[in-house]
Design a protein around this motif. Structure first.
Motif, mmCIF file in Angstrom:
data_model
loop_
_atom_site.group_PDB
_atom_site.id
_atom_site.type_symbol
_atom_site.label_atom_id
_atom_site.label_comp_id
_atom_site.label_asym_id
_atom_site.label_seq_id
_atom_site.Cartn_x
_atom_site.Cartn_y
_atom_site.Cartn_z
ATOM 1 N N ARG A 56 -0.761 3.317 -8.433
ATOM 2 C CA ARG A 56 0.271 3.662 -7.473
ATOM 3 C C ARG A 56 0.198 2.721 -6.284
ATOM 4 N N ASP A 57 1.315 2.497 -5.701
ATOM 5 C CA ASP A 57 1.364 1.681 -4.487
ATOM 6 C C ASP A 57 0.818 2.492 -3.327
ATOM 7 N N PRO A 58 0.088 1.841 -2.419
ATOM 8 C CA PRO A 58 -0.417 2.584 -1.256
ATOM 9 C C PRO A 58 0.762 3.048 -0.397
ATOM 10 N N PRO A 59 0.602 4.141 0.320
ATOM 11 C CA PRO A 59 1.716 4.628 1.144
ATOM 12 C C PRO A 59 2.075 3.633 2.228
ATOM 13 N N GLN A 60 3.363 3.504 2.478
ATOM 14 C CA GLN A 60 3.868 2.594 3.506
ATOM 15 C C GLN A 60 3.873 3.297 4.865
ATOM 16 N N ALA A 61 3.420 2.563 5.894
ATOM 17 C CA ALA A 61 3.351 3.154 7.229
ATOM 18 C C ALA A 61 4.656 3.041 7.977
#
Length: 61
Positions: A56-61
């Motif tokens: 999964r892609d890391p969460p975007q800030a």
């Protein structure tokens, strides 16, 4: 046959049938334990299960 004798015979028959049932149950219980102990030595080997990992892609800030 007088009532006291009949009651005695019925009570004796009930006690005998309960004792027979208990003996048969205990025998089956011990037989099952022995069968389980015999089967425990020949347990199948563990089979590796493939694990699927989702990247999964890391969460975007």
């Amino acid at each position: 046959m007088d009532p006291e004798t009949a009651k005695t015979f019925v009570s004796a028959a009930l006690v005998a049938s309960i004792a027979l049932f208990s003996l048969m149950s205990l025998q089956a219980f011990v037989a099952q334990i022995l069968a389980d102990l015999r089967g425990a030595g020949s347990a199948p080997k563990a089979v590796p299960v493939p694990v699927r990992v989702d990247r999964r892609d890391p969460p975007q800030a």
